[in-house]
Design an enzyme around this catalytic site. Structure first.
Site, short mmCIF file in Angstrom:
data_model
loop_
_atom_site.label_atom_id
_atom_site.label_comp_id
_atom_site.label_asym_id
_atom_site.label_seq_id
_atom_site.Cartn_x
_atom_site.Cartn_y
_atom_site.Cartn_z
N ARG A 1 0.84 -1.19 0.00
CA ARG A 1 0.00 0.00 0.00
C ARG A 1 0.88 1.24 0.00
O ARG A 1 2.09 1.16 0.17
CB ARG A 1 -0.94 -0.01 1.22
CG ARG A 1 -0.17 -0.26 2.52
CD ARG A 1 -0.75 0.41 3.68
NE ARG A 1 -0.73 1.83 3.55
CZ ARG A 1 0.35 2.58 3.71
NH1 ARG A 1 1.53 2.04 3.97
NH2 ARG A 1 0.30 3.87 3.61
N GLY A 2 0.21 2.40 -0.16
CA GLY A 2 0.94 3.65 -0.32
C GLY A 2 1.11 3.88 -1.82
O GLY A 2 1.52 2.96 -2.54
N ALA A 3 0.75 5.09 -2.26
CA ALA A 3 0.66 5.34 -3.71
C ALA A 3 1.96 4.98 -4.46
O ALA A 3 1.91 4.19 -5.42
CB ALA A 3 0.26 6.80 -3.94
N ARG B 1 -7.05 -0.79 -7.56
CA ARG B 1 -7.50 0.29 -6.66
C ARG B 1 -7.60 1.56 -7.51
O ARG B 1 -6.72 1.82 -8.33
CB ARG B 1 -6.50 0.52 -5.50
CG ARG B 1 -6.50 -0.59 -4.46
CD ARG B 1 -5.63 -0.21 -3.26
NE ARG B 1 -6.34 0.62 -2.30
CZ ARG B 1 -5.74 1.22 -1.26
NH1 ARG B 1 -4.42 1.08 -1.07
NH2 ARG B 1 -6.44 1.94 -0.40
N ASP C 1 -2.34 10.65 -2.72
CA ASP C 1 -2.61 9.55 -3.66
C ASP C 1 -2.88 10.07 -5.06
O ASP C 1 -2.67 9.36 -6.03
CB ASP C 1 -3.79 8.72 -3.16
CG ASP C 1 -3.35 7.86 -1.99
OD1 ASP C 1 -3.32 8.39 -0.86
OD2 ASP C 1 -2.98 6.70 -2.21
N ASN D 1 -6.03 12.04 -0.35
CA ASN D 1 -5.16 11.28 0.54
C ASN D 1 -6.09 10.52 1.50
O ASN D 1 -7.31 10.65 1.45
CB ASN D 1 -4.19 12.20 1.29
CG ASN D 1 -3.11 11.42 2.02
OD1 ASN D 1 -2.45 10.57 1.44
ND2 ASN D 1 -2.92 11.69 3.30
O1 MRU Z 1 -4.98 3.04 1.69
P1 MRU Z 1 -3.51 3.33 1.74
O2 MRU Z 1 -2.87 2.86 2.99
O3 MRU Z 1 -2.78 2.84 0.51
O4 MRU Z 1 -3.42 4.91 1.74
C1 MRU Z 1 -2.16 5.50 1.72
C2 MRU Z 1 -2.17 6.97 1.84
O5 MRU Z 1 -3.19 7.60 1.91
C3 MRU Z 1 -0.83 7.64 1.81
O6 MRU Z 1 -0.85 8.81 2.53
C4 MRU Z 1 -0.47 7.98 0.35
O7 MRU Z 1 -0.61 6.86 -0.47
C5 MRU Z 1 0.90 8.51 0.22
S1 MRU Z 1 2.15 7.29 0.46
C6 MRU Z 1 3.64 8.04 0.21
#
Ligand code: MRU
Length: 364
Positions: free
Chosen positions: A51-53, A96, A244, A254
């Site tokens: 996870r994380g963009a 996603r 994101d 986000n």
């Molecule tokens: O649902 P997630 O855990 O993938 O959401 C992640 C976030 O909202 C982060 O803040 C975003 O992806 C930035 S990661 C550098």
């Protein structure tokens, strides 16, 4: 394990699989999983094992390369190879909807393949391997630059409020929102962090608190509904959050709850910074109303973390995974190419169009 040394995603032995650090198991267990089938790759993204963009972009790049190797192994060539690669890429990209890095990384590989139409599958596969590795390498470089720019916005001892997890686990190294904090720690510029636990999936509690604690950062975990009090107490000098998808006008998607932090920060006169690479900026998206928001299963609210359900069975739930922070609430968007200030329409375009080295300040 130091957080900046965490390898959250890598190619497996013989490059026939992708190995991921399963983030759903943290902080209690460090478990690696290996995936080589498309459905397992999609499952890993949808269940937030990865996870994380930026991290899902890197993961998708490696996945599509591994899948392309399988197509070559099946003897596919020419248009049949291209068509199947395109199809599998679409399935991956659709796992996603909100983080643009996923579709961006898939698009980068499929475009590279399409540009080589006529070449052998073997040559295309080699090129895709290069492209996937480049995405990861560039992400690491971008995170370091974002960390440098972000660190220039604060001073030793400042309190930082962050939401969700935008650290090394969510990227390739350093992270985005956590980058300045981890870099500051390395360079003798300590910062004090308040980490929102980030309901419902607790990325702040499980991942941010873990990463910062491992790095020796002064971190205090708070429930999301405590942020207002922490800000009112004057304990926070800046908010750092990840992103994101950033629309052309600066509206930013986000993790759900981010926009509430921005509203609180405005109320208490605290600067609110969004940190992210230009691969998260989507100039084709005019504003936040055009960003697709992922809706997730209500069980995440009713029962996921509890020994027994904490809501009546079948109660209707509303569980958007992200929200959009209006650009008017954002002090600056920190990219690898510099600190973009309002009006974002101009400064983001300058950052995304700029070639070459990082600029310190991008003014419209
Ligand atoms: O649902 P997630 O855990 O993938 O959401 C992640 C976030 O909202 C982060 O803040 C975003 O992806 C930035 S990661 C550098």
């Amino acid at each position: 394990m130091k957080p900046c040394e965490v390898v959250n995603v890598r190619l497996g032995a013989g490059e026939g699989s992708v190995v991921l650090l399963d983030q759903t198991q943290l902080p209690n267990r460090v478990v690696y999983r290996e995936v080589s089938a498309l459905e397992d790759m999609v499952e890993a993204i949808q269940t937030l094992r990865v996870r994380g963009a930026p991290a899902i972009g890197v993961f998708a790049g490696y996945c599509l390369y591994v899948l392309a190797r399988q197509l070559e192994g099946r003897g596919l060539e020419g248009p049949a190879f291209q068509r199947e690669l395109e199809r599998q890429g679409e399935v991956l990209a659709g796992a996603r909807p909100t983080a643009v890095n996923l579709a961006w990384a898939v698009g980068r590989l499929t475009r590279r393949a399409a540009a080589m139409a006529g070449a052998t599958a073997g040559d295309i596969v080699s090129a895709l391997g290069e492209e996937a590795r480049a995405i990861r390498r560039e992400d690491e470089e971008m995170c370091l630059r974002i960390a440098e720019h972000g660190l220039s916005l604060v001073k030793a001892g400042d309190g930082i409020l962050t939401h969700c997890n935008a650290g090394p686990l969510a990227t390739s190294k350093y992270g985005t929102a956590l980058g300045p904090i981890l870099l500051g720690q390395e360079r003798g510029v300590p910062l004090r962090v308040y980490a929102d636990e980030t309901r419902p999936l607790l990325q702040g509690a499980r991942l941010t608190a873990w990463e910062l604690q491992q790095a020796g950062v002064d971190v205090t975990l708070i429930c999301d509904n405590m942020a207002s009090m922490v800000l009112k107490n004057g304990w926070v000098q800046a908010c750092f959050v990840g992103c994101d998808r950033v629309a052309a006008n600066g509206d930013t998607a986000n993790k759900i709850g981010t926009s509430g932090v921005a509203i609180l920060a405005r109320h208490y006169g605290v600067p609110f910074y969004v940190l992210g690479p230009t691969s998260t900026v989507d100039l084709s998206c005019p504003d936040g109303d055009h960003i697709p928001i992922e809706q997730r299963d209500g069980e995440e609210l009713r029962s996921l973390w509890y020994r027994e359900p904490m809501a009546p069975a079948g109660v209707r739930c509303y569980n958007p995974a992200f929200d959009v922070t209006d650009h008017s609430l954002i002090t600056a968007i920190v990219t690898e190419r510099g600190v973009c200030r309002p009006p974002f329409v101009q400064s983001l375009r300058a950052a995304c169009g700029a070639e070459g080295g990082a600029k310190k300040q991008i003014s419209p």
